[in-house]
Structure formats: structure tokens, C-alpha cells
Write a protein that holds these residues in place. Structure first.
Motif, short mmCIF file in Angstrom:
data_model
loop_
_atom_site.label_atom_id
_atom_site.label_comp_id
_atom_site.label_asym_id
_atom_site.label_seq_id
_atom_site.Cartn_x
_atom_site.Cartn_y
_atom_site.Cartn_z
N ASN A 87 1.16 -1.34 -0.01
CA ASN A 87 -0.21 0.01 -0.40
C ASN A 87 1.07 1.63 -0.14
OD1 ASN A 87 -2.71 1.12 -0.01
ND2 ASN A 87 -2.37 1.74 2.08
N ILE A 88 1.90 0.97 -0.99
CA ILE A 88 2.47 1.97 -0.60
C ILE A 88 2.74 2.86 -2.36
CG2 ILE A 88 4.65 1.95 0.67
CD1 ILE A 88 6.05 1.04 -1.21
N PRO A 89 3.66 4.24 -2.67
CA PRO A 89 3.12 4.63 -4.18
C PRO A 89 3.81 3.72 -4.79
CG PRO A 89 3.42 6.45 -2.63
CD PRO A 89 3.21 5.05 -2.13
N VAL A 90 3.62 3.65 -6.88
CA VAL A 90 4.52 2.28 -7.26
C VAL A 90 6.13 3.89 -7.50
CG1 VAL A 90 3.57 3.16 -9.10
CG2 VAL A 90 4.28 0.78 -9.18
N SER A 91 5.80 4.32 -7.41
CA SER A 91 6.99 5.26 -7.34
C SER A 91 8.24 4.81 -6.55
CB SER A 91 6.75 7.45 -6.83
OG SER A 91 6.37 7.45 -5.99
N GLN A 92 7.46 3.99 -5.31
CA GLN A 92 8.86 4.20 -4.30
C GLN A 92 9.59 2.53 -4.63
OE1 GLN A 92 7.09 4.12 -0.30
NE2 GLN A 92 6.63 6.79 -0.70
N VAL A 93 9.32 2.00 -5.64
CA VAL A 93 9.14 0.83 -5.79
C VAL A 93 10.11 0.70 -7.51
CG1 VAL A 93 9.32 -1.66 -5.81
CG2 VAL A 93 8.64 -0.44 -4.72
N LYS A 94 11.36 0.33 -7.79
CA LYS A 94 11.31 0.43 -9.12
C LYS A 94 12.49 -0.64 -9.42
CE LYS A 94 14.11 1.77 -13.20
NZ LYS A 94 13.94 3.04 -13.40
N THR A 95 12.50 -2.19 -9.25
CA THR A 95 13.47 -3.72 -9.66
C THR A 95 14.39 -3.28 -10.28
OG1 THR A 95 11.42 -4.74 -11.36
CG2 THR A 95 11.62 -4.69 -9.06
N GLY A 96 15.41 -4.16 -10.07
CA GLY A 96 16.07 -4.06 -11.33
C GLY A 96 17.76 -3.09 -11.04
N GLY A 97 18.06 -3.40 -9.44
CA GLY A 97 19.28 -2.69 -9.08
C GLY A 97 20.35 -3.36 -9.02
N ALA A 98 20.93 -5.21 -8.44
CA ALA A 98 21.34 -5.64 -8.46
C ALA A 98 22.75 -5.31 -9.00
CB ALA A 98 21.21 -7.06 -9.92
N LYS A 99 23.34 -4.45 -10.31
CA LYS A 99 23.84 -3.68 -10.94
C LYS A 99 24.76 -2.85 -9.66
CE LYS A 99 26.83 -2.11 -15.06
NZ LYS A 99 26.50 -1.55 -16.52
N SER A 100 23.77 -1.88 -9.38
CA SER A 100 24.56 -1.22 -8.84
C SER A 100 24.72 -1.41 -7.69
CB SER A 100 23.29 0.14 -8.96
OG SER A 100 23.75 0.72 -7.41
N PHE A 101 24.20 -2.35 -6.96
CA PHE A 101 24.36 -3.08 -5.94
C PHE A 101 25.49 -3.92 -5.16
CE2 PHE A 101 23.07 -6.55 -2.52
CZ PHE A 101 23.93 -5.73 -0.45
N LEU A 102 25.64 -4.48 -6.95
CA LEU A 102 27.22 -5.64 -6.75
C LEU A 102 28.32 -4.57 -6.73
CD1 LEU A 102 28.86 -7.93 -7.42
CD2 LEU A 102 28.39 -7.74 -9.65
N THR A 103 28.35 -3.31 -7.70
CA THR A 103 29.28 -1.98 -7.39
C THR A 103 29.56 -1.87 -6.13
OG1 THR A 103 28.77 -2.09 -9.61
CG2 THR A 103 29.84 -0.29 -8.68
N THR A 104 28.13 -1.71 -5.14
CA THR A 104 28.76 -1.09 -3.91
C THR A 104 29.09 -2.23 -3.65
OG1 THR A 104 26.64 0.31 -4.53
CG2 THR A 104 27.13 -0.58 -2.09
N ILE A 105 28.66 -3.19 -3.36
CA ILE A 105 29.64 -4.47 -2.76
C ILE A 105 31.29 -4.59 -3.23
CG2 ILE A 105 29.86 -7.20 -2.25
CD1 ILE A 105 26.77 -6.81 -2.40
N ARG A 106 31.82 -3.79 -4.42
CA ARG A 106 32.69 -4.43 -5.07
C ARG A 106 33.33 -2.29 -4.11
NH1 ARG A 106 32.10 -6.13 -11.06
NH2 ARG A 106 32.65 -8.31 -10.60
N THR A 107 33.06 -2.06 -4.56
CA THR A 107 33.71 -0.15 -4.38
C THR A 107 33.57 0.27 -3.06
OG1 THR A 107 32.96 0.40 -6.59
CG2 THR A 107 33.02 2.25 -5.60
N ASP A 108 32.22 -0.27 -2.39
CA ASP A 108 31.73 0.73 -0.99
C ASP A 108 32.88 -0.68 0.17
OD1 ASP A 108 32.22 2.86 -1.96
OD2 ASP A 108 29.95 2.49 -2.13
N ILE A 109 31.72 -1.79 0.19
CA ILE A 109 31.80 -2.44 0.90
C ILE A 109 33.05 -3.80 1.61
CG2 ILE A 109 30.61 -4.94 1.69
CD1 ILE A 109 27.83 -3.41 1.34
#
Length: 162
Positions: free
Chosen positions: A99-121
Motif C-alpha cells: 500500500n505504497i506509491p509505485v514510485s517507491q519501488v523500482k526493481t533492477g538494481g542488482a548491478k548498482s548493489f554489486l558495484t556498492t559491494i565491490r567499491t564500498d563494502i
């Protein structure tokens, strides 16, 4: 930890193996765990139990979670970070279910998250703890999807990431 890639804030939960001593030269493999908000206590407790009986390799556990631990935030963020492609129908279904606006959800961020793991974490963990280049990642459900994504999209890091 603030990601320099996607500007999201992640909470890291870290479990060091029994006998970890910053003064000695022993280094440890790292297991990265997804969905830390609910899985960290279970995984670290099981590891500590098996470690006390010397039945498992000594490792550093790093669980990646959210600072905001609300159920809605956790579910929407994992669907964004762990999915390799965007599907507007799934976005609509998730938004409707919470029950939230669809603008708050956008699937497809795996590439960005993998880069976060490699670059930051990973660099953060390697800088502050005695690690080896032997790394793994574990997740279930959509977190398992992300672990599979890592296997297919990080072949150069296969030994280092999956």
C-alpha cells in the motif's frame, strides 16, 4: 555505511571468529550475508556454535542490512537491490501489496548493489579487519537470486566474491 554508488545507507553487522586478535598475523575469509536485519543473529549464532566445536572454518561474517528496519523498507529495498532487471508489473505488485506509491519501488538494481559491494563494502571491511581475498556471498529467496547474479556477472571475482 553510505554507498558512493547508489547513495543508500547500509548497516553492516560483523562477527569475528573466536580467537580473532588484531595483533597477530592470521587473516580470515569473509562471508557476506544478505538480509542482515533478520539473518545476522541466526547465521552468526550457528557459526559460533560450530566454531566452538572446531567443526567449521574460522571466518569473518559481514551481514549487509538496512538502518531502517521497518518491514516495508526492508522488502522494497531488497527487491530493488537484489533483482537484476526491472519489471514494472512486479513494481506495481510490490507497491500494491505494501500500500505504497509505485514510485517507491523500482526493481533492477542488482548491478548498482554489486558495484556498492565491490567499491564500498569490501574495501571498508578489508581496511578494518584482517581478511583474505577468499570471499563468499549468501542469500535466500530474492537474495539467492542476487547471489546467482554475482556468480554470472562477477566471473573475474568468482574466487573473491561468490
Amino acid at each position: 555505511m553510505q554507498s558512493t554508488v547508489n547513495n543508500k545507507t547500509y548497516q553492516l553487522y560483523i562477527s569475528l571468529p573466536a580467537g580473532y586478535n588484531s595483533a597477530d598475523t592470521t587473516r580470515y575469509p569473509v562471508l557476506y550475508i544478505l538480509d542482515a536485519n533478520y539473518s545476522y543473529l541466526l547465521i552468526s549464532s550457528l557459526h559460533n556454535l560450530l566454531d566452538s566445536g572446531q567443526e567449521i572454518e574460522k571466518i569473518i561474517i559481514v551481514a549487509i542490512g538496512d538502518k531502517d528496519q521497518s518491514n516495508i523498507t526492508w522488502n522494497t529495498r531488497r527487491m530493488i537491490d537484489y533483482t537484476p532487471s526491472n519489471d514494472p508489473n512486479v513494481d506495481t505488485e510490490i507497491a500494491s501489496g505494501f500500500n505504497i506509491p509505485v514510485s517507491q519501488v523500482k526493481t533492477g538494481g542488482a548491478k548498482s548493489f554489486l558495484t556498492t559491494i565491490r567499491t564500498d563494502i569490501i574495501p571498508f571491511i578489508d581496511m578494518h579487519y584482517k581478511t583474505t581475498n577468499d570471499r563468499g556471498i549468501s542469500g535466500h529467496s530474492v537474495g539467492g537470486l542476487f547471489a546467482g547474479y554475482c556468480l554470472l556477472n562477477a566471473p573475474i571475482y568468482l574466487k573473491d566474491m561468490v
